[in-house]
Design a protein around this motif. Structure first.
Motif, PDB file in Angstrom:
ATOM      1  N   ASP A  76       0.835  -1.206   0.000  1.00 32.98           N
ATOM      2  CA  ASP A  76       0.000   0.000   0.000  1.00 32.98           C
ATOM      3  C   ASP A  76       0.869   1.254   0.000  1.00 32.98           C
ATOM      4  O   ASP A  76       0.568   2.240  -0.697  1.00 32.98           O
ATOM      5  N   MET A  77       1.932   1.224   0.782  1.00 33.24           N
ATOM      6  CA  MET A  77       2.834   2.375   0.850  1.00 33.24           C
ATOM      7  C   MET A  77       3.468   2.646  -0.508  1.00 33.24           C
ATOM      8  O   MET A  77       3.599   3.803  -0.927  1.00 33.24           O
ATOM      9  N   LYS A  78       3.859   1.598  -1.196  1.00 31.16           N
ATOM     10  CA  LYS A  78       4.462   1.769  -2.525  1.00 31.16           C
ATOM     11  C   LYS A  78       3.470   2.386  -3.499  1.00 31.16           C
ATOM     12  O   LYS A  78       3.819   3.278  -4.292  1.00 31.16           O
ATOM     13  N   GLN A  79       2.226   1.938  -3.427  1.00 31.77           N
ATOM     14  CA  GLN A  79       1.204   2.497  -4.298  1.00 31.77           C
ATOM     15  C   GLN A  79       0.989   3.981  -4.008  1.00 31.77           C
ATOM     16  O   GLN A  79       0.912   4.807  -4.933  1.00 31.77           O
ATOM     17  N   ALA A  80       0.913   4.337  -2.738  1.00 31.35           N
ATOM     18  CA  ALA A  80       0.724   5.737  -2.362  1.00 31.35           C
ATOM     19  C   ALA A  80       1.918   6.582  -2.778  1.00 31.35           C
ATOM     20  O   ALA A  80       1.759   7.700  -3.288  1.00 31.35           O
ATOM     21  N   ALA A  81       3.125   6.059  -2.568  1.00 33.28           N
ATOM     22  CA  ALA A  81       4.329   6.802  -2.929  1.00 33.28           C
ATOM     23  C   ALA A  81       4.374   7.108  -4.420  1.00 33.28           C
ATOM     24  O   ALA A  81       4.746   8.213  -4.843  1.00 33.28           O
ATOM     25  N   ALA A  82       4.002   6.142  -5.237  1.00 27.94           N
ATOM     26  CA  ALA A  82       3.991   6.352  -6.687  1.00 27.94           C
ATOM     27  C   ALA A  82       2.980   7.419  -7.078  1.00 27.94           C
ATOM     28  O   ALA A  82       3.256   8.272  -7.947  1.00 27.94           O
ATOM     29  N   LYS A  83       1.817   7.392  -6.456  1.00 25.87           N
ATOM     30  CA  LYS A  83       0.795   8.395  -6.768  1.00 25.87           C
ATOM     31  C   LYS A  83       1.259   9.793  -6.362  1.00 25.87           C
ATOM     32  O   LYS A  83       1.036  10.772  -7.088  1.00 25.87           O
ATOM     33  N   ILE A  84       1.901   9.892  -5.199  1.00 23.99           N
ATOM     34  CA  ILE A  84       2.371  11.198  -4.732  1.00 23.99           C
ATOM     35  C   ILE A  84       3.512  11.697  -5.617  1.00 23.99           C
ATOM     36  O   ILE A  84       3.597  12.885  -5.943  1.00 23.99           O
ATOM     37  N   HIS A  85       4.386  10.797  -6.034  1.00 26.66           N
ATOM     38  CA  HIS A  85       5.471  11.190  -6.951  1.00 26.66           C
ATOM     39  C   HIS A  85       4.896  11.729  -8.249  1.00 26.66           C
ATOM     40  O   HIS A  85       5.417  12.706  -8.808  1.00 26.66           O
ATOM     41  N   ASP A  86       3.834  11.131  -8.727  1.00 27.91           N
ATOM     42  CA  ASP A  86       3.201  11.598  -9.964  1.00 27.91           C
ATOM     43  C   ASP A  86       2.675  13.024  -9.840  1.00 27.91           C
ATOM     44  O   ASP A  86       2.488  13.717 -10.850  1.00 27.91           O
ATOM     45  N   LEU A  87       2.440  13.476  -8.613  1.00 22.50           N
ATOM     46  CA  LEU A  87       1.958  14.846  -8.388  1.00 22.50           C
ATOM     47  C   LEU A  87       3.089  15.866  -8.414  1.00 22.50           C
ATOM     48  O   LEU A  87       2.828  17.067  -8.314  1.00 22.50           O
ATOM     49  N   GLY A  88       4.339  15.390  -8.520  1.00 23.19           N
ATOM     50  CA  GLY A  88       5.435  16.329  -8.725  1.00 23.19           C
ATOM     51  C   GLY A  88       6.569  16.285  -7.721  1.00 23.19           C
ATOM     52  O   GLY A  88       7.622  16.882  -7.968  1.00 23.19           O
TER      53      GLY A  88
END
Length: 271
Positions: free
Chosen positions: A158-170
């Protein structure tokens, strides 16, 4: 001797364990000179279960503080509790005006011991204005879910999924602080994602409730080490060690709260 200078834009924790008090203690312990932009004053009611009250500072006063600090010049910065969209907008503008690069964003949304998001609209402003300007963003599990638009992570995946989404935000680097909250892990886990690879930082799980200020301390330590020229990976490792030592030596302040001890890392008390 050249001492690096680091700015924190954060709230004041009257009890001394978190906020800009924790930031300044961490800066001092790690050998950098701290300067503060005060966004709000947080008090606790001893007659009402230590309930937090937040008293915002007018954004025009904060701007005068930032003008003072930035006229001196800084080598790094971090944010803590910002509290309002106006303050987030001001912070983003100053980052751009002064071309600040070593920017650590700690997306504080809830006071320790409270469960109500301070101002829900600030999460949107953080996503839009601060994440694209962050060299490192350091959400805890709850904050990472809020920023990623998903449920609070409960596992490393779950943490990896969240981290990827946040990285996509910039954000250039995303550090999600799982700590001891992940029941599926035997270690205290933090996860760093740079857009290419995930790096897991592990430490001993410490069974304690004396963790007040740990998140602020984490981001302050990263900002201090980046200001001194460390890489993101090195800064996160030093921060992990610093916070682990501080938690090991945490102590009871009163019946409601126990802060970390910022002097533990330097003095070797963790050994």
């Amino acid at each position: 001797m050249s001492i690096k200078k680091v700015m924190t834009i954060a709230g004041s924790d009257t009890s001394g364990g978190a906020g800009l008090q924790a930031d300044l203690k961490t800066f001092q312990e790690l050998g950098v000179y701290g300067m503060t932009g005060l966004t709000c004053i947080v008090t606790m009611d001893p007659n009402n279960g230590w309930h937090h009250n937040v008293f915002p500072i007018d954004v025009s006063i904060l701007e005068k503080q930032l003008e003072t600090i930035l006229s001196v010049g800084i080598d790094g910065m971090k944010t803590g509790m910002l509290g309002t969209v106006d303050i987030i907008e001001l912070t983003a503008r100053k980052i751009d005006e002064h071309k600040l690069e070593r920017v650590v964003i700690d997306p504080v949304m809830v006071c320790k011991g409270e469960d109500e998001v301070l101002n829900p609209e600030t999460a949107d402003a953080m996503r839009e204005l601060l994440l694209p300007r962050a060299l490192v963003v350091t959400p805890n599990l709850f904050e990472s879910g809020q920023l990623a638009g998903m449920k609070t992570p409960k596992t490393l995946e779950d943490m990896k999924q969240a981290a990827a989404k946040i990285h996509d935000l910039g954000a250039k680097n995303v550090l999600i602080k799982g700590g001891s909250k992940l029941q599926t892990e035997e270690k205290s886990i933090d996860l760093l994602y740079d857009g290419k690879e995930f790096k897991v930082y592990e430490s001993e799980k410490i069974e304690t409730t004396f963790t007040h200020g740990a998140g602020c301390t984490n981001s302050a330590a990263i900002a201090a080490e980046l200001a001194k020229g460390k890489s993101v990976y090195e800064a996160v490792q030093i921060s992990k060690d610093f916070v682990s030592a501080a938690i090991k030596q945490g102590f009871r302040l009163n019946e409601y709260v126990g802060p970390t001890w910022h002097g533990a890392y330097r003095s070797g008390l963790e050994k």
